[in-house]
Structures are given as structure tokens and as C-alpha cells.
Design a protein around this motif. Structure first.
Motif, PDB file in Angstrom:
ATOM      1  N   SER A   4       0.872  -1.175   0.000  1.00 58.77           N
ATOM      2  CA  SER A   4       0.000   0.000   0.000  1.00 58.77           C
ATOM      3  C   SER A   4       0.905   1.220   0.000  1.00 58.77           C
ATOM      4  O   SER A   4       1.891   1.262   0.736  1.00 58.77           O
ATOM      5  CB  SER A   4      -0.883   0.017   1.243  1.00 58.77           C
ATOM      6  N   VAL A   5       0.567   2.199  -0.830  1.00 52.24           N
ATOM      7  CA  VAL A   5       1.370   3.421  -0.946  1.00 52.24           C
ATOM      8  C   VAL A   5       0.436   4.613  -0.787  1.00 52.24           C
ATOM      9  O   VAL A   5      -0.613   4.674  -1.418  1.00 52.24           O
ATOM     10  CB  VAL A   5       2.072   3.500  -2.321  1.00 52.24           C
ATOM     11  N   GLU A   6       0.826   5.536   0.061  1.00 47.84           N
ATOM     12  CA  GLU A   6       0.100   6.800   0.187  1.00 47.84           C
ATOM     13  C   GLU A   6       0.991   7.886  -0.400  1.00 47.84           C
ATOM     14  O   GLU A   6       2.162   8.006  -0.021  1.00 47.84           O
ATOM     15  CB  GLU A   6      -0.213   7.111   1.645  1.00 47.84           C
ATOM     16  N   MET A   7       0.438   8.660  -1.346  1.00 50.59           N
ATOM     17  CA  MET A   7       1.221   9.664  -2.056  1.00 50.59           C
ATOM     18  C   MET A   7       0.538  11.016  -2.019  1.00 50.59           C
ATOM     19  O   MET A   7      -0.681  11.103  -2.093  1.00 50.59           O
ATOM     20  CB  MET A   7       1.382   9.266  -3.531  1.00 50.59           C
ATOM     21  N   SER A   8       1.372  12.053  -1.942  1.00 55.39           N
ATOM     22  CA  SER A   8       0.901  13.431  -2.095  1.00 55.39           C
ATOM     23  C   SER A   8       1.838  14.111  -3.072  1.00 55.39           C
ATOM     24  O   SER A   8       3.052  14.102  -2.883  1.00 55.39           O
ATOM     25  CB  SER A   8       0.915  14.167  -0.755  1.00 55.39           C
ATOM     26  N   ILE A  76       3.896   0.625   2.778  1.00 55.21           N
ATOM     27  CA  ILE A  76       3.769  -0.405   3.806  1.00 55.21           C
ATOM     28  C   ILE A  76       3.580  -1.742   3.105  1.00 55.21           C
ATOM     29  O   ILE A  76       2.925  -1.824   2.069  1.00 55.21           O
ATOM     30  CB  ILE A  76       2.612  -0.122   4.800  1.00 55.21           C
ATOM     31  N   ASN A  77       4.169  -2.773   3.663  1.00 53.43           N
ATOM     32  CA  ASN A  77       4.120  -4.094   3.043  1.00 53.43           C
ATOM     33  C   ASN A  77       2.894  -4.885   3.501  1.00 53.43           C
ATOM     34  O   ASN A  77       2.983  -6.028   3.924  1.00 53.43           O
ATOM     35  CB  ASN A  77       5.412  -4.875   3.328  1.00 53.43           C
ATOM     36  N   LYS A  78       1.743  -4.266   3.368  1.00 59.04           N
ATOM     37  CA  LYS A  78       0.440  -4.877   3.661  1.00 59.04           C
ATOM     38  C   LYS A  78      -0.598  -4.290   2.719  1.00 59.04           C
ATOM     39  O   LYS A  78      -0.429  -3.183   2.216  1.00 59.04           O
ATOM     40  CB  LYS A  78      -0.002  -4.581   5.104  1.00 59.04           C
ATOM     41  N   ASP A  79      -1.671  -5.008   2.540  1.00 60.98           N
ATOM     42  CA  ASP A  79      -2.808  -4.508   1.764  1.00 60.98           C
ATOM     43  C   ASP A  79      -3.760  -3.817   2.733  1.00 60.98           C
ATOM     44  O   ASP A  79      -4.461  -4.477   3.488  1.00 60.98           O
ATOM     45  CB  ASP A  79      -3.490  -5.665   1.043  1.00 60.98           C
TER      46      ASP A  79
END
Length: 85
Positions: A4-8, A76-79
């Protein structure tokens, strides 16, 4: 491995909203990714190899077309998709 990646994205340009919308639209064209967007950030979910390849390609295109950008990412290495919570 699922990630999962959070991007701004913060384009340092006058037409910053168009740049952000275009980047998100391009991410949404990749069927390998799940892309969720809100007012604060964009979340991307998928297999790590796919996510990294696609983000690399899209970042290169972004950086070629808009000279100055800041892209902040958290991985993060999770879904962490909401339906998997």
C-alpha cells in the motif's frame, strides 16, 4: 507481496491542479493497481513489482513534463484497502 502506498504530489507550477489530476488519471489507467483518492492524498494498492514499475514509469513522465515537483510517498508491506480492514 502486496503493498500500500500513500502519495501526495506537490507540483511547483502554476497549473498544479491539472498536473495532479493528470497524474492520478494515468495511475487509474493501470488495471494492476487499485487507486483511491481523497482531498489529502492518493492511495495505491497492488503487487509490489507492479506498483514499483508503474510508479517509476509515471514519475519519469511527470518529471519530464513538469520541471519541479515534490512527491511524498509512504509504503507499507500490507494490503490496507478499506475492504480488507
Amino acid at each position: 507481496m502486496q503493498v500500500s502506498v500513500e502519495m501526495s504530489l506537490y507540483p511547483l507550477a502554476d497549473n498544479y491542479l491539472d498536473t495532479i489530476k493528470d497524474f492520478i488519471e494515468r495511475l487509474n489507467q493501470h488495471s494492476e493497481l487499485t487507486v483511491l483518492t481523497n482531498t489529502m492524498s492518493t492511495q495505491v494498492f497492488g503487487e509490489m513489482q507492479d506498483v514499483m514499475r508503474i510508479l517509476g514509469e509515471e514519475m519519469e513522465l511527470l518529471f519530464q513534463n513538469v520541471p519541479s515537483n515534490v512527491l511524498v510517498c509512504k509504503f507499507i508491506n500490507k494490503d490496507l484497502r478499506p475492504e480488507n480492514a
